[in-house]
Design an enzyme around this catalytic site. Sequence first.
Site, PDB file in Angstrom:
ATOM      1  N   ASP A 464      47.091 -76.569  44.606  1.00 18.50           N
ATOM      2  CA  ASP A 464      48.015 -76.854  43.504  1.00 18.50           C
ATOM      3  C   ASP A 464      47.479 -77.991  42.625  1.00 18.50           C
ATOM      4  OD1 ASP A 464      50.340 -76.614  42.002  1.00 18.50           O
ATOM      5  OD2 ASP A 464      51.646 -76.588  43.762  1.00 18.50           O
ATOM      6  N   ASP A 530      55.899 -70.376  38.357  1.00 22.20           N
ATOM      7  CA  ASP A 530      56.957 -70.775  39.290  1.00 22.20           C
ATOM      8  C   ASP A 530      58.223 -69.961  39.056  1.00 22.20           C
ATOM      9  OD1 ASP A 530      55.580 -72.571  40.777  1.00 22.20           O
ATOM     10  OD2 ASP A 530      56.341 -74.355  39.764  1.00 22.20           O
TER      11      ASP A 530
END
Length: 726
Positions: A464, A530
Amino acid sequence: MPERTDCLIHLRAEGVSVIIDCTAGRLPAIAYWGGDLGALSAADVTAVVASGATPGPIADQGVPTGPALLPEHWTTWTGRPGLSGSRAGTAWSPKFTSSSVAVTGDVADDGVITDGVIIGGRAVVEVRAADPVAELELSITIELTAGGLLRSRAEVINTGAESYQLNDLVLAYPVPERARELLDFAGRWAKERTPQRRELIVGTHLREGRRGRTGADAATVLHAGVPGFGFADGELWAVHTAWSGNHTHYAERLATGEQVLGGGELLLPGEVRLASGESYTSPWLYGSHGVGLDQVARRFHRYLRSRDRHPAADRPVTLNVWEAVYFDHDADRLIDLAERAARLGVERYVLDDGWFGSRRDDKSGLGDWTVSPDVWPDGLHPLINRVRELGMEFGLWFEPEMINLDSDVARAHPEWVMATGDRLPVEHRQQQVINLGIPECYAYLRDAISAILDEYPIGYLKWDHNRDLIDSGTSPEGRPGVHAQTDAVYRLIDELKAAHPGLEIESCSSGGARVDLGILERTDRVWVSDCIDPLERQQMNRWTTQLVPPELMGSHIASGRSHTTGRRHDLSFRAGTAVFGHLGIEWDLAEATEAELTELGGWIEFYKAERELLLRGDLVRVDFADESVYAHGVVAPDRRRAIFAVAAVGRSEVSAIGRIPLRGLDPELRYRIEPVLIDPAAAGRGRDPWFADDLPAIPGTALIGAGLRISDLRPEHVALIRLTAV
Ligand code: GLA
């Protein structure tokens, strides 16, 4: 391979022709890039180039007309120059002369020049050039891949004694005058890759990425095409800069009518200063030509699929725990989730953020890459052992380039936090960036991640990157560090992968903010967004595939109510959207009803049975005037099987939507058509079936030309249609 100068090169692959002009010692220039010109003779190639030249006083002085791949100011090109920089104010307008041209690959006569021309197919062209006055050397590489994708990069070497300040190095492909409509992408967190169009007018359409990462708003692929182009129609040229740091894409039209599409890295002031003998290499600039957006996308897909290390089609069904538990790491609950997942047929289990250091929320612990004894007193062994006992692979979340100031590593090494100007960058998500450009810091991260990979059987990392690189310099002077950081993260991934063969890595960045071919050269999928709301994903997946093939797109089924938008959707819409990517689940299965679990199991079974087709077929996106409907499909390479999806992403003003042309099928074949009904009761069919149950086999010509009508599809539902040649 003989090295030459003074030649033309005609390369052809998969419907594309590229003619490269390396005559008279000039830097290589793309004299033609477009549809296949056929097997031209050497004389014809020369004639094609001559027919595009501008005669007149400038040409009479031996100055090449038309920009080189690295456009040069001295040639009277008044657009953006390829190389900008200076040696304390001198050497700012170099004039390069090539000293060698080498062509390797599928080249006729082993690359021997016949009548001034080299003819070939898939090939790599390497040109070396120098400007002895500016004391610079250049090395330019141009490649036409087997799938007709063009890519180029350049290296500049400082051969002078004094340092050379490099400000900008971009490459540019000329596009013809008829390419007057632009398409690229914008976006933001949870809504990545939204398309935007405009006219190409005199001036520059400039997309600069200054986030130090690719960005949710990255241009991604910048297209110029004949106005009105769609998925199937309209000739198009497109570029993509394969770089995950600051970068640029631009389209430029000059008063002369000349037009280019270009790109490169965006360098910060003073970021790259080349000492004597040092060099800088630009990222690859990819170019894709095609008729219709699907063909442009397919060249990227084919290129990625042709790589040895490209993942196989049996992409494991994944469960990621993030939306199920967030930071609430409780071993019993997570083991229970693993057991539920395994019962459904899940093949990979990924533990997300919260397992390390003091990371009980997003305020602390980032950078301390040791398993937290508070939540995992026996380490991750109990969980990982159970996951593997259940027959699943284990994956783990990291965010290597980031640091919370409230962490042991920040306390021990405050100088590793990137900053400039004797101040800290504005915080985002309570975090800062850790400086991989510092060798000790790089070694710390490599060793910390390796220690975890050595201790545990981990097959997959979710990598990430959750903030922009703002004011990202190296303490204490604060010199800009984004270029070094980007290089270092590539190196770190390469090193970890080399030491752990078979390790897969997902590129995530606040969702889909690091999606580019630089990162995809070394990772195995991207997290698209997301936002897992299927209505949003219909759009985001549709456009992410303009660069990324479905098997590299993380595509999850979330809970009934979307955590980002609050919308509720039936499982059939969530799953029927997600199966056109690398399928996963991101849902607290303990909250799911028995009926939902049964249906979910059915979708997983369907995906496993069809993933070869879903993840290896040719992607087709259907142009449909009614914007309340999205239709797309995958067609097997032999065109005997296909699965199409028709999604109602809105409500039409007309009661029956028109027939949907199922492009990409074989006109010579006849197809049996069936609905894919995992749970017929839940499949979002309204009062009627989508089409008659007893349809006879239909000729491909008719399905392509006349299309298939889908009736009574309820809004925010999707119909999946299976076509099999009879
Ligand atoms: C980012 C990612 C999410 C999740 C969280 C964890 O937002 O995009 O998928 O991993 O970080 O903090």
